[in-house]
Design an enzyme around this catalytic site. Sequence first.
Site, PDB file in Angstrom:
ATOM      1  N   ASN A 194       0.925  -1.116   0.671  1.00 57.17           N
ATOM      2  CA  ASN A 194      -0.192   0.023   0.011  1.00 57.17           C
ATOM      3  C   ASN A 194       0.542   1.072   0.383  1.00 57.17           C
ATOM      4  OD1 ASN A 194       0.506   0.975   2.798  1.00 57.17           O
ATOM      5  ND2 ASN A 194      -0.583  -0.853   3.160  1.00 57.17           N
ATOM      6  N   ASP A 245      -5.327  -6.167   5.249  1.00 54.18           N
ATOM      7  CA  ASP A 245      -5.824  -6.580   6.023  1.00 54.18           C
ATOM      8  C   ASP A 245      -5.514  -8.419   4.720  1.00 54.18           C
ATOM      9  OD1 ASP A 245      -7.783  -5.237   7.271  1.00 54.18           O
ATOM     10  OD2 ASP A 245      -8.341  -3.723   5.063  1.00 54.18           O
ATOM     11  N   ALA A 259       0.988   1.884  11.966  1.00 53.69           N
ATOM     12  CA  ALA A 259       1.200   1.316  10.483  1.00 53.69           C
ATOM     13  C   ALA A 259      -0.424   0.777   9.106  1.00 53.69           C
ATOM     14  CB  ALA A 259       2.195  -0.282  10.474  1.00 53.69           C
ATOM     15  N   LYS A 288     -14.774   2.072  14.558  1.00 52.35           N
ATOM     16  CA  LYS A 288     -13.619   1.389  14.338  1.00 52.35           C
ATOM     17  C   LYS A 288     -13.485   1.212  16.192  1.00 52.35           C
ATOM     18  CE  LYS A 288     -11.958   1.331  10.651  1.00 52.35           C
ATOM     19  NZ  LYS A 288     -11.498   1.907   9.791  1.00 52.35           N
TER      20      LYS A 288
HETATM   21  N1  CTP Z   1      -4.766  -2.376  11.839  1.00 52.49           N
HETATM   22  C1  CTP Z   1      -3.897  -3.955  12.206  1.00 52.49           C
HETATM   23  N2  CTP Z   1      -4.370  -5.030  12.285  1.00 52.49           N
HETATM   24  C2  CTP Z   1      -4.543  -4.679  10.970  1.00 52.49           C
HETATM   25  C3  CTP Z   1      -5.616  -3.680   9.957  1.00 52.49           C
HETATM   26  C4  CTP Z   1      -5.380  -3.319  10.779  1.00 52.49           C
HETATM   27  O1  CTP Z   1      -3.986  -3.792  13.838  1.00 52.49           O
HETATM   28  N3  CTP Z   1      -5.126  -6.188  10.374  1.00 52.49           N
HETATM   29  C5  CTP Z   1      -4.484  -1.878  12.968  1.00 52.49           C
HETATM   30  C6  CTP Z   1      -3.862  -0.407  11.846  1.00 52.49           C
HETATM   31  O2  CTP Z   1      -2.968  -0.419  12.412  1.00 52.49           O
HETATM   32  C7  CTP Z   1      -4.638   0.572  13.037  1.00 52.49           C
HETATM   33  C8  CTP Z   1      -6.636   0.028  12.876  1.00 52.49           C
HETATM   34  O3  CTP Z   1      -6.772  -0.990  12.659  1.00 52.49           O
HETATM   35  O4  CTP Z   1      -3.830   1.162  13.774  1.00 52.49           O
HETATM   36  C9  CTP Z   1      -7.356   0.819  11.383  1.00 52.49           C
HETATM   37  O5  CTP Z   1      -6.769   0.763  10.576  1.00 52.49           O
HETATM   38  P1  CTP Z   1      -7.834   0.704   9.189  1.00 52.49           P
HETATM   39  O6  CTP Z   1      -7.244  -0.262   8.124  1.00 52.49           O
HETATM   40  O7  CTP Z   1      -8.286   1.709   9.065  1.00 52.49           O
HETATM   41  O8  CTP Z   1      -8.812  -0.357   9.929  1.00 52.49           O
HETATM   42  P2  CTP Z   1      -9.251  -1.720   9.024  1.00 52.49           P
HETATM   43  O9  CTP Z   1      -9.665  -2.561  10.171  1.00 52.49           O
HETATM   44  O10 CTP Z   1      -8.470  -2.411   8.531  1.00 52.49           O
HETATM   45  O11 CTP Z   1     -10.428  -1.323   8.682  1.00 52.49           O
HETATM   46  P3  CTP Z   1     -11.770  -1.425   7.517  1.00 52.49           P
HETATM   47  O12 CTP Z   1      -9.492  -1.711   6.244  1.00 52.49           O
HETATM   48  O13 CTP Z   1     -12.662  -1.651   6.910  1.00 52.49           O
HETATM   49  O14 CTP Z   1     -11.549   0.403   7.215  1.00 52.49           O
END
Ligand code: CTP
Length: 391
Positions: free
Chosen positions: A208, A274, A270, A333
């Site tokens: 990303n 996902d 970070a 969240k």
């Molecule tokens: N995060 C994490 N582990 C993952 C995905 C996200 O620890 N597998 C953490 C990121 O580091 C951040 C927070 O979760 O602190 C939110 O990340 P974000 O990408 O905005 O949220 P997602 O849970 O991935 O939700 P979405 O992509 O569906 O918006």
Amino acid sequence: MLSGKTVLIGITGAIAAYKTCELIRLFKRNNAKVRVVVTPNAMNFVTKTTLETLSQTPLNIEQFIINEYKPEHISLVDEADIFVIAPISANTISKIANGICDNLLTSTFCAFKKPVIIAPSMNINMWESAAIQENLKILKKRDVKVIEPEVGFLACGAQGKGRLPDINKIFEAAKEILIPKQILKGKKIVITAGGTKENIDAVRYIGNYSSGKTGIALADNAHKLGADVVLISTVEAQKPYKIINIESADEMFKAVKKEFKDADSLIMAAAVSDYKVKNKSDKKIKKDGKPLTVELVENPDILAEISSIKSKKQTVIGFCAESDNLIENAKIKIQKKHCDYICANDISKKDIGFSSDYNEIYIIDKKLNTFKIEKTDKQTVALKILERIYG
Ligand code: CTP
């Protein structure tokens, strides 16, 4: 105390300019490097010889001297850690609040992105005038620290507010910015940075656009505030604190779990992928004219997992990048992931976030209180986040 720091002192045309000579001495006594920039009018109140002797550097006054192929005001901006303008006259307050760059001092201010302190000194009626008060409001809004004048006997014969604040007060305000209070001393803080990489084969990965700048800025500032920092990052950097380089979300999770055991806090800055590739290949996949199907499976949610096992004493902070309904999604969240704070930023705005050097953040706590950090450079945003949460 201030060795390694460079203080740029600005002097404008006000009678209190003679007091700035003592301020220069105070900074010098505390081992700071001092550069001095004056407006042409300041030279009616202090001399070049005095300022150069006290600061032990050439005085900066002309706008069009090119120093080492850089315009003079840009050289000063690069060199200084802080700009202290004392005394600042009503005239210069109004100019800098309105972006006027008609001399070396005002041009330097316009290009200066690091902390600025101004110490006004003028006649009481000038101080109280609507124009000056409006212009001061503009400057305060732009994060310029204003040390208000003191009340007393003024050089013009009047009694009231307008005296240059005590030079020790100006010095202390600068010191506080240059040497931040060690609010994180004795605390271990684990911070993640960068975008994770999920291998497809030996040469390709899913990644990303995260630059890692926010996580690194948080680590830099936590270190400055006295923390024992562990940065777990996909981006390589040379820093005076521990860095663990990893690539995938699984590797990040493993490192976070290990480091968090005896930590006080985790900041998940970070951009964690996902998904990871289920059927990844250890060899390079050769093309064979047919479509390639890559099956993706979910990665562990590190933030949610750590929040579920953390002790009451440990603080976990998440980040969230959203392109729509920023605050509402951030509130959902924090409730879903059970972390203590979430820092939300709007990735639909092109001038902030991902690869930009700037950011604007909303900090949301467990009770869903929201606090905004206005747009500024990522280092300052990081410092403000840490001060807000741990201060
Ligand atoms: N995060 C994490 N582990 C993952 C995905 C996200 O620890 N597998 C953490 C990121 O580091 C951040 C927070 O979760 O602190 C939110 O990340 P974000 O990408 O905005 O949220 P997602 O849970 O991935 O939700 P979405 O992509 O569906 O918006």
